[in-house]
Design a protein around this motif. Structure first.
Motif, mmCIF file in Angstrom:
data_model
loop_
_atom_site.group_PDB
_atom_site.id
_atom_site.type_symbol
_atom_site.label_atom_id
_atom_site.label_comp_id
_atom_site.label_asym_id
_atom_site.label_seq_id
_atom_site.Cartn_x
_atom_site.Cartn_y
_atom_site.Cartn_z
ATOM 1 N N THR A 158 52.477 46.760 32.775
ATOM 2 C CA THR A 158 53.550 47.300 33.585
ATOM 3 C C THR A 158 54.736 46.348 33.507
ATOM 4 O O THR A 158 54.644 45.216 33.963
ATOM 5 C CB THR A 158 53.099 47.439 35.057
ATOM 6 N N PRO A 159 55.843 46.789 32.880
ATOM 7 C CA PRO A 159 57.009 45.912 32.800
ATOM 8 C C PRO A 159 57.513 45.550 34.181
ATOM 9 O O PRO A 159 57.516 46.384 35.084
ATOM 10 C CB PRO A 159 58.039 46.752 32.050
ATOM 11 N N ALA A 207 62.829 47.800 29.029
ATOM 12 C CA ALA A 207 61.982 46.797 29.670
ATOM 13 C C ALA A 207 62.277 45.425 29.067
ATOM 14 O O ALA A 207 62.405 45.286 27.847
ATOM 15 C CB ALA A 207 60.512 47.145 29.488
ATOM 16 N N ARG A 267 67.415 52.684 30.152
ATOM 17 C CA ARG A 267 66.902 51.391 30.600
ATOM 18 C C ARG A 267 65.884 50.885 29.593
ATOM 19 O O ARG A 267 65.172 51.651 28.952
ATOM 20 C CB ARG A 267 66.237 51.505 31.977
ATOM 21 N N ARG A 314 60.576 44.562 34.944
ATOM 22 C CA ARG A 314 61.961 44.891 35.228
ATOM 23 C C ARG A 314 62.581 45.628 34.050
ATOM 24 O O ARG A 314 62.301 45.332 32.897
ATOM 25 C CB ARG A 314 62.721 43.602 35.485
ATOM 26 N N TYR A 315 63.428 46.567 34.361
ATOM 27 C CA TYR A 315 64.178 47.310 33.351
ATOM 28 C C TYR A 315 65.656 46.936 33.468
ATOM 29 O O TYR A 315 66.152 46.715 34.557
ATOM 30 C CB TYR A 315 64.039 48.819 33.572
ATOM 31 N N GLU A 355 60.355 42.965 28.725
ATOM 32 C CA GLU A 355 59.271 42.574 27.828
ATOM 33 C C GLU A 355 59.479 43.152 26.429
ATOM 34 O O GLU A 355 59.159 42.511 25.430
ATOM 35 C CB GLU A 355 57.918 43.029 28.382
ATOM 36 N N ASP A 356 60.027 44.369 26.346
ATOM 37 C CA ASP A 356 60.289 44.986 25.046
ATOM 38 C C ASP A 356 61.419 44.262 24.310
ATOM 39 O O ASP A 356 61.369 44.105 23.089
ATOM 40 C CB ASP A 356 60.635 46.468 25.198
#
Length: 63
Positions: free
Chosen positions: A9-10, A51, A49, A12-13, A53-54
């Motif tokens: 689950t990221p 993430a 948006r 923050r976006y 992490e991405d």
């Protein structure tokens, strides 16, 4: 309902502009990466948006 444990689950976006700032690239570069499938993006109420992490995983060290 049970949440899948293997799906991260990221935390923050961010917007395209914030993603570009984080990666030190232009907004157009982020848009091209999204279009090429190199970066996952999500639409929330008409806004795109990404993430954090991405963004971090899309950046690779130079060999």
């Amino acid at each position: 309902m049970r949440r899948h444990e293997s799906t991260p689950t990221p935390s923050r976006y961010v917007s395209i502009g914030s993603a570009a700032d984080r990666a030190s690239v232009s907004k157009d570069t982020i848009r091209r990466m999204i279009a090429a499938g190199e970066l996952h993006a999500y639409r929330f109420r008409g806004q795109i948006r990404i993430a954090i992490e991405d963004i971090d995983s899309a950046m690779r060290p130079v060999r």
